[in-house]
Scaffold this active site. Structure first.
Site, PDB file in Angstrom:
ATOM      1  N   GLU A  47      74.750  38.710 -37.819  1.00 36.80           N
ATOM      2  CA  GLU A  47      73.300  38.580 -38.020  1.00 36.80           C
ATOM      3  C   GLU A  47      72.883  39.303 -39.302  1.00 36.80           C
ATOM      4  OE1 GLU A  47      69.433  40.905 -36.525  1.00 36.80           O
ATOM      5  OE2 GLU A  47      71.144  40.841 -35.142  1.00 36.80           O
ATOM      6  N   ASP A  98      71.230  37.274 -42.432  1.00 34.97           N
ATOM      7  CA  ASP A  98      69.903  37.612 -42.951  1.00 34.97           C
ATOM      8  C   ASP A  98      69.918  37.688 -44.477  1.00 34.97           C
ATOM      9  OD1 ASP A  98      67.094  38.652 -42.562  1.00 34.97           O
ATOM     10  OD2 ASP A  98      67.977  40.382 -43.556  1.00 34.97           O
ATOM     11  N   ASP A 130      67.896  36.156 -34.002  1.00 36.56           N
ATOM     12  CA  ASP A 130      69.123  36.903 -34.305  1.00 36.56           C
ATOM     13  C   ASP A 130      70.356  36.001 -34.229  1.00 36.56           C
ATOM     14  OD1 ASP A 130      67.567  39.130 -34.600  1.00 36.56           O
ATOM     15  OD2 ASP A 130      68.257  40.158 -32.791  1.00 36.56           O
ATOM     16  N   GLU A 161      70.491  33.727 -37.311  1.00 32.04           N
ATOM     17  CA  GLU A 161      71.014  34.451 -38.473  1.00 32.04           C
ATOM     18  C   GLU A 161      72.533  34.609 -38.360  1.00 32.04           C
ATOM     19  OE1 GLU A 161      67.832  37.641 -40.033  1.00 32.04           O
ATOM     20  OE2 GLU A 161      68.215  37.787 -37.892  1.00 32.04           O
TER      21      GLU A 161
END
Length: 225
Positions: free
Chosen positions: A40, A44, A113, A116
């Site tokens: 994650e 991101d 989450d 990502e």
């Protein structure tokens, strides 16, 4: 091993290493030796880069401030949840029984989450040039139009106009707490208007939490009126 063929079809990508997709879909509540937090973190960063490049190339007349606002409207928990729902990601995530009872499959924090993490996993396995069209195709299928007016809704400004008209005062935002490590800090903010608490919300920054709770207050005013 579960069947991820439908998810892979939605993504337009087939994982070579199935362990990677399992890790990307595993929430920390499951208490496994692995979870999706590291992927994650990577996802991101990559999403910020790809969306940033897309906006830079497609909005040549927009200044840095406008580009930042558009990106902030796309690269956030709400935006990633929309994209996660586009590929029905909630059907595939691994969560604990307790999270299942708490409707974890529809929670924005868990869905965003996981989204990502999936993007981080694709990047790790196949690189930027493979991941880029996947993300851009998802953006185009999720949003009819990508521009400043459509994406960026300044709920704080809108709410301030409402409260000044009705109460002759502006809202007060109180930080109730912050949670998590520095690279993944989450803030909780409450909103008070004329001495009355109208809601509480979380966000990955103070500004996002304030926007989220301002929207809650606006929705309440709409119900009342």
């Amino acid at each position: 091993m579960s069947d991820y063929s439908k998810l892979e079809k939605c993504l337009g990508y087939q994982f070579k290493n199935k362990d990677l997709i399992v890790e990307a879909l595993t929430h920390k509540s499951l208490k496994k030796p692995y979870n999706n937090e590291r992927l994650e973190f990577l996802g991101d960063a990559v999403l910020n880069l790809i969306v940033g490049e897309y906006l830079y190339l497609n909005f040549p007349t927009s200044n840095e401030g406008e580009l930042s606002k558009i990106r902030a409207s796309l690269v956030n928990e709400t935006g990633f949840t929309k994209l996660a729902n586009e590929i029905r990601l909630g059907d595939y995530i691994y969560i604990s029984t307790a999270e299942e009872r708490n409707k974890g499959r529809t929670k924005a924090s868990i869905l965003s989450d996981a989204f990502e993490a999936i993007m981080g996993a694709i990047y790790l396995e196949s690189g930027l040039e493979v991941l880029k069209p996947i993300i851009l195709n998802l953006l185009r299928s999720t949003y009819d139009k990508i521009n400043l007016d459509v994406l960026f809704s300044d709920y704080k400004t809108a709410l301030q106009e409402i409260t000044q008209a009705q109460f002759g005062s502006i809202p007060e935002y109180r930080i109730e707490g912050s949670y998590g490590p520095d690279h993944k800090k989450e803030f909780e903010v409450s909103i008070w208007i004329d001495g009355v608490k109208y809601g509480q919300a979380k966000g990955k920054s103070k500004k996002l939490a304030q926007q989220a709770v301002a929207k809650i207050a606006i929705d309440k005013f709409k119900e009342i009126n």
